[in-house]
Scaffold this motif. Structure first.
Motif, PDB file in Angstrom:
ATOM      1  N   THR A 177       0.867  -1.164   0.000  1.00 13.68           N
ATOM      2  CA  THR A 177       0.000   0.000   0.000  1.00 13.68           C
ATOM      3  C   THR A 177       0.908   1.220   0.000  1.00 13.68           C
ATOM      4  N   VAL A 178       0.710   2.100  -0.977  1.00 13.07           N
ATOM      5  CA  VAL A 178       1.560   3.284  -1.092  1.00 13.07           C
ATOM      6  C   VAL A 178       0.703   4.523  -1.264  1.00 13.07           C
ATOM      7  N   THR A 179       1.090   5.571  -0.559  1.00 13.58           N
ATOM      8  CA  THR A 179       0.495   6.894  -0.705  1.00 13.58           C
ATOM      9  C   THR A 179       1.651   7.848  -0.920  1.00 13.58           C
ATOM     10  N   ALA A 180       1.512   8.742  -1.893  1.00 14.00           N
ATOM     11  CA  ALA A 180       2.614   9.648  -2.182  1.00 14.00           C
ATOM     12  C   ALA A 180       2.105  10.994  -2.663  1.00 14.00           C
ATOM     13  N   VAL A 181       2.932  11.994  -2.412  1.00 14.76           N
ATOM     14  CA  VAL A 181       2.715  13.329  -2.956  1.00 14.76           C
ATOM     15  C   VAL A 181       3.674  13.468  -4.130  1.00 14.76           C
ATOM     16  N   VAL A 182       3.097  13.656  -5.314  1.00 18.23           N
ATOM     17  CA  VAL A 182       3.903  13.686  -6.538  1.00 18.23           C
ATOM     18  C   VAL A 182       3.430  14.827  -7.426  1.00 18.23           C
ATOM     19  N   PRO A 183       4.043  15.999  -7.285  1.00 19.38           N
ATOM     20  CA  PRO A 183       3.636  17.131  -8.123  1.00 19.38           C
ATOM     21  C   PRO A 183       3.790  16.803  -9.604  1.00 19.38           C
ATOM     22  N   GLY A 184       2.749  17.121 -10.373  1.00 15.98           N
ATOM     23  CA  GLY A 184       2.790  16.921 -11.815  1.00 15.98           C
ATOM     24  C   GLY A 184       2.366  15.548 -12.293  1.00 15.98           C
ATOM     25  N   ALA A 185       2.211  14.600 -11.399  1.00 11.78           N
ATOM     26  CA  ALA A 185       1.806  13.249 -11.807  1.00 11.78           C
ATOM     27  C   ALA A 185       0.299  13.197 -12.022  1.00 11.78           C
ATOM     28  N   THR A 186      -0.109  12.410 -13.000  1.00 13.85           N
ATOM     29  CA  THR A 186      -1.528  12.118 -13.179  1.00 13.85           C
ATOM     30  C   THR A 186      -1.798  10.796 -12.470  1.00 13.85           C
ATOM     31  N   ASN A 187      -3.056  10.508 -12.219  1.00  9.77           N
ATOM     32  CA  ASN A 187      -3.363   9.226 -11.588  1.00  9.77           C
ATOM     33  C   ASN A 187      -2.873   8.080 -12.472  1.00  9.77           C
ATOM     34  N   GLU A 188      -3.003   8.231 -13.790  1.00 12.36           N
ATOM     35  CA  GLU A 188      -2.564   7.183 -14.718  1.00 12.36           C
ATOM     36  C   GLU A 188      -1.050   6.966 -14.637  1.00 12.36           C
ATOM     37  N   SER A 189      -0.265   8.030 -14.663  1.00 17.11           N
ATOM     38  CA  SER A 189       1.192   7.876 -14.595  1.00 17.11           C
ATOM     39  C   SER A 189       1.621   7.355 -13.228  1.00 17.11           C
ATOM     40  N   PHE A 190       0.890   7.748 -12.193  1.00 18.10           N
ATOM     41  CA  PHE A 190       1.167   7.293 -10.826  1.00 18.10           C
ATOM     42  C   PHE A 190       0.933   5.786 -10.708  1.00 18.10           C
ATOM     43  N   GLN A 191      -0.202   5.318 -11.226  1.00 17.26           N
ATOM     44  CA  GLN A 191      -0.522   3.886 -11.177  1.00 17.26           C
ATOM     45  C   GLN A 191       0.479   3.075 -12.001  1.00 17.26           C
TER      46      GLN A 191
END
Length: 147
Positions: A103-117
């Protein structure tokens, strides 16, 4: 270049009533952590287990791989929080590690949910601990992009 890390373990007594220790022999960042059979199959009662140590290794490995995947995509994370739950159970063949759930939670400026997944999936499949478990243990990842 290959790298080797070592851990040492001791055990005294039989499986059910015995006890042991585990030490990070390479770095000595932890030493003589107590282990028992009871801590593996029941309540830990302040005693660690190989499964907990595996969960720690997987969480650490995944957090690095995930951060790397995000950075390669041009969206380095501000923060990443990872929890890994390793589940074991007694099967016909004996006690077995069944799954490692990330389980991961992150703050990623500029990321979309698609790129994050996508980064989470690549890290799940690509981190060295995941590669060691693949084919033997069910691997999963649940990723939440925080703002």
């Amino acid at each position: 270049m290959a790298t080797t890390r070592r851990a040492d373990a001791t055990w005294s007594g039989d499986l059910l009533s015995g006890n042991g220790t585990v030490t990070a022999a390479t770095t000595r960042v932890f030493s003589d952590l107590p282990t028992t059979w009871a801590s593996r199959i029941g309540e830990p009662a302040g005693v660690t287990s190989p499964e907990e140590l595996l969960a720690a290794a997987h969480a650490s490995c995944f957090s690095m791989a995930f951060s790397n995947e995000l950075a390669k995509a041009g969206t380095p994370p501000t923060s990443v929080r990872v929890t890994v739950a390793v589940t074991g159970d007694k099967l016909e063949t004996g006690w077995t590690v069944l799954s490692s759930a990330i389980t991961v939670t992150a703050v990623v400026p500029g990321a979309t949910n698609e790129s994050f997944q996508e980064a989470a999936t690549k890290a799940r499949d690509g981190c060295p601990i995941s590669k060691a478990l693949k084919g033997n243990v069910e691997l999963s990842v649940e990723a939440t992009l925080d703002s």
